[in-house]
Structures are given as C-alpha cells and as structure tokens.
Design a protein around this motif. Sequence first.
Motif, PDB file in Angstrom:
ATOM      1  N   LYS A 275       0.837  -1.203   0.000  1.00 28.40           N
ATOM      2  CA  LYS A 275       0.000   0.000   0.000  1.00 28.40           C
ATOM      3  C   LYS A 275       0.871   1.253   0.000  1.00 28.40           C
ATOM      4  O   LYS A 275       0.510   2.268  -0.617  1.00 28.40           O
ATOM      5  N   TRP A 279       0.784   4.096  -2.923  1.00 32.45           N
ATOM      6  CA  TRP A 279       0.572   5.509  -2.572  1.00 32.45           C
ATOM      7  C   TRP A 279       1.621   6.379  -3.247  1.00 32.45           C
ATOM      8  O   TRP A 279       1.300   7.403  -3.858  1.00 32.45           O
ATOM      9  N   TRP A 288      -4.823   7.533  -8.716  1.00 30.78           N
ATOM     10  CA  TRP A 288      -4.691   6.171  -8.239  1.00 30.78           C
ATOM     11  C   TRP A 288      -4.635   5.225  -9.440  1.00 30.78           C
ATOM     12  O   TRP A 288      -5.161   5.559 -10.511  1.00 30.78           O
ATOM     13  N   ALA A 292      -9.044   6.709 -10.072  1.00 31.14           N
ATOM     14  CA  ALA A 292      -9.696   7.661  -9.170  1.00 31.14           C
ATOM     15  C   ALA A 292      -8.788   8.859  -8.917  1.00 31.14           C
ATOM     16  O   ALA A 292      -7.562   8.739  -8.882  1.00 31.14           O
ATOM     17  N   LYS A 295      -7.139  12.708  -3.616  1.00 34.44           N
ATOM     18  CA  LYS A 295      -7.712  13.752  -2.776  1.00 34.44           C
ATOM     19  C   LYS A 295      -6.984  13.807  -1.447  1.00 34.44           C
ATOM     20  O   LYS A 295      -6.425  12.807  -0.987  1.00 34.44           O
ATOM     21  N   GLN A 298      -6.203  10.868   1.704  1.00 34.10           N
ATOM     22  CA  GLN A 298      -6.389   9.488   1.270  1.00 34.10           C
ATOM     23  C   GLN A 298      -5.092   8.692   1.440  1.00 34.10           C
ATOM     24  O   GLN A 298      -4.016   9.166   1.102  1.00 34.10           O
ATOM     25  N   GLU A 300      -5.309   5.187   0.510  1.00 30.87           N
ATOM     26  CA  GLU A 300      -5.427   4.138  -0.485  1.00 30.87           C
ATOM     27  C   GLU A 300      -6.536   4.498  -1.457  1.00 30.87           C
ATOM     28  O   GLU A 300      -7.348   5.388  -1.201  1.00 30.87           O
ATOM     29  N   ALA A 301      -6.541   3.803  -2.598  1.00 25.60           N
ATOM     30  CA  ALA A 301      -7.506   4.115  -3.645  1.00 25.60           C
ATOM     31  C   ALA A 301      -8.921   3.785  -3.195  1.00 25.60           C
ATOM     32  O   ALA A 301      -9.166   2.732  -2.601  1.00 25.60           O
ATOM     33  N   PRO A 302      -9.884   4.661  -3.480  1.00 28.60           N
ATOM     34  CA  PRO A 302     -11.283   4.358  -3.142  1.00 28.60           C
ATOM     35  C   PRO A 302     -11.817   3.248  -4.034  1.00 28.60           C
ATOM     36  O   PRO A 302     -11.391   3.082  -5.183  1.00 28.60           O
ATOM     37  N   ASP A 303     -12.751   2.473  -3.512  1.00 24.77           N
ATOM     38  CA  ASP A 303     -13.384   1.415  -4.288  1.00 24.77           C
ATOM     39  C   ASP A 303     -14.427   2.045  -5.209  1.00 24.77           C
ATOM     40  O   ASP A 303     -15.405   2.633  -4.744  1.00 24.77           O
ATOM     41  N   LEU A 304     -14.217   1.923  -6.528  1.00 23.70           N
ATOM     42  CA  LEU A 304     -15.124   2.539  -7.496  1.00 23.70           C
ATOM     43  C   LEU A 304     -16.308   1.649  -7.840  1.00 23.70           C
ATOM     44  O   LEU A 304     -17.257   2.101  -8.473  1.00 23.70           O
TER      45      LEU A 304
END
Length: 473
Positions: A275, A279, A288, A292, A295, A298, A300-304
């Motif tokens: 992770k 990053w 990401w 994504a 922002k 953050q 880690e990458a948000p779940d899309l």
Amino acid sequence: MTAAAFLLLKIEQAGPARAWLQEILRGELTTAEEIPREQRERRHACLNTAFTWQGLKALGLDEKSLQTFPYEFRQGMAGRAHVLGDTGPGAPEHWDFGGKRPGGPPPEDIHLLLMLYARSEDILRTMLSRQRERLVAQGFRELYCQRATHLREEKDGQIFFREHFGFRDSLSQPVIRGFMKPSRDSDEYDSPIAAGEFILGHENEYQEKPLSPSVPAALDPQARLGPAEAPDRKDLGLNGTYLVLRKLEQDVDGLQAFLEKNKALAPSGCGDDEKRKEWLKAKLLGRWPNGAALKPGQYEAPDLGAQPPSNAFRYAQEDEGGLGCPVTSHVRRTNPRDALAPTPDLSLKVSRRHRILRRGIAYDTSREEGGPPSSGRGLIFIALNANIGRQFEFIQQSWMNNEKTGRLYNEQDPVASGHDRGMMTLPAKPLRRCVMNLQSFVTMKGGGYFFLPGVKALEFLAHLTPLAARQDS
C-alpha cells in the motif's frame, strides 16, 4: 479495437503510391462518417494513413504548397528534440525510427504512416499480410513495423485499458463541440472545446480558424478542395489535423525498484509495504492506479465498484495546495485545469487552449514474432491537434519539462522526463516530503510528426498531378 500495427513506409514510386491511395478510398479507409451503432459494433478492423512533410513532397506536392505547412511540422520531431526535451538516452541518436541511429530509418525516409487496428491478433495478422503484399507492388518500401496490443481489464461489465505501470489509461479526453457529446453531462469539469483546437478549418478557442496548408487552384481542376483564404488557392487542411506519434519505452522494473527503495516516504496510515508503494506511485503520476482522483487525506484508492473513474474534479477548488494530487505530478502538469495563476477561471481558459486528443496503446516486443530487437515494453503515444507548437509541444516543453511549477523549482515531470537525479515535492502537513534521485522511467524511442488529411484532401492527393507533369503536357 484490441490490436494494432503501425507501418512506416517510404514512397519509392509516386504514381503507384497514388493509385494505392485511390484503392483504399473506395472502402478500406476508416472515416468519421456517421454509421449506425450496430454496424460500428460489427466492424472488425480500421485503417488510416498520414503523411510526413517529406512524404507529401515524395507524393508530388509542389514546393510552394509544402511551405504553407507549419514550421514545426516541416522540421519534424527529431529536429525539435531540443524543444521536446529528447536528450540523453532519449535523444534521436538512439531512436528505433525517425532519428539518427545508424541502421534505423531516418526521418527523411519516413513518408507515410499506415495505422491498422483490429479486434483480434488473427484479424490483424491477416490484414497486415494483405497490405504488405499490396504495398510492395505499389511503390512503397516498408521501413519499420510496430505492433501493439491494448492491455484490457474487465470489471463489473466495464472494460478499461491499462499501461505497463499499472494505471488505467485514456481517462481524460476533451469533448469536441459539435462533434461529440459528453458521456456524463453532470460530471464534466469543463464544457466542450472548440473543434478548431483539433480539426483544421473550424474555429478554435481563440475564435479563429487555425492556419491551414493550401495548394494552387490549378492543381485541383476537379474541385475536390474548398477555397483557401488566399486568392487562387485551395484549402488542403480542411477537416484534417496533425498527428504526433511517439514510442515511449517504460522501465517497469526500474520503477518498482525505486518504489521499494523509497516506500518509507509514505505516511504510516498507508498500512503495509504494498500500500505504501501504491501511494507513492499514485503521487508520482497524479491518480490512483484504478483511475480515481487523488484527494487530500487518502491513504489508499477508493473502491469505485462498477462505476468508471470520475473526471469531474478541479484542483483550485478541491486541492489547491496539492495535498492530494501533488502540484508537479504527471497528470496535474499535463492538464492543470483550474490550478494555474492568477485565477481559476483564467486557468481553465488557458488549459482549454493547450488540450490534445490523446490515444495510447501498449506494446511488448517479447510477445511479438520477429519484433524489433530493442525497446521491450512501453506505450505508443498518439496526439491529435490542429497546432503542434501551441498544443503538443507547449505541453511537453512548458508544462512537463519546465523546472519551475507552482512556486517550486528544479523539478520536472516525475514520470516522463529524462531525469538525472531529479526530485519532486510531496506537499504534506505538518512537513512536506521530498522524493530524491528520480530516474528516467520513460525513454523516447522513436516518433514523428504527420499530417492526417480529411477525406477530400486525401482524394486530392490520390489524384495529384504534379505541376512539372502539367507543364510538360
């Protein structure tokens, strides 16, 4: 289309070459003609062609007409290496094609780019074999062939393309006013851009028509071309554009080794080592890996989920200081949106005048039969723009390679510039972090500038009778 082949050709016999152009115009050439969706979905292959300045000369275009093309196009990509930052290992002396490497096809020999796309490798192989047989018989000599294949990813019914560093590709594309409809109106961060930024003969963001090449009216007795602004001239550029092609080798192993060595720069909230590396990689690029937006806050990458990444974000409004997306990251440099001084509104206006239509497709020579001996993995980068100098070259020189960006000095694009122990600032609170000893993760391996004519202009070129031949008759 999944697979592609880019053939670089030399015109050795102008007459047969023009006859080949006439043949592809009868149905093989892929155009912007409106066709029903079900027919588009059944299309298994696409074919397009574009010319260098030397190629137009070899085809028989007269010297005065050749001089109406812009200076950057006439000089060619290798001649603009000092502007583009193509130095060191990425200098023309080391290119696989279009440069000055002994044994490689030089820029003056590259006349035509033939672009073949297909839904599968089998279809492409058949298409390529057929074209090669015809080209040999019709006045062409093949100088180089670059194969490429999209790295596809399918998730929840959505298909995405990736590049070798692991990022989703081709996420941010301008919408052309009058030609394209925004896919998600509520998510567009800016309004559609004037067609003249990408297509000659139409008004651009300055509310002017871009300069367009022209030919003597006497060369067009069949009236295939429309009138040019100058008297007794015809407009050769109408509905055409300029195509930038670059072969960019990606050092995937080098990037992974760099991330491993510098993973301690990631904040403790990132969790495990993988992770942390993700990053840091996201900070270098500016998004990401799943596409994504970065922002502030953050780890880690948000779940899309099943949704594609949103392109509806602005830096000045949401991340002015770069706590999410660093000011000097690759994505923020190449499209600063509203982040340029002095105001967000002016920044958006400026950014709109330097957009390009970008297309990328990955290549991997280890998967090819009889592929080139060098440049193992990378990206074939294509840009379409009506003004090479103001659009592609400006982005490359003034935004990517500029060492002064957003009150920071001695920093260039962290991913795509030819670094020699470069650095990058990562804004953070209470103390910023600095990435040191950046190396070249992307190396230029070949390219060129091409004129992609409209259908009428291609018909004119296919039936061109050179002035000398007219005078002799």
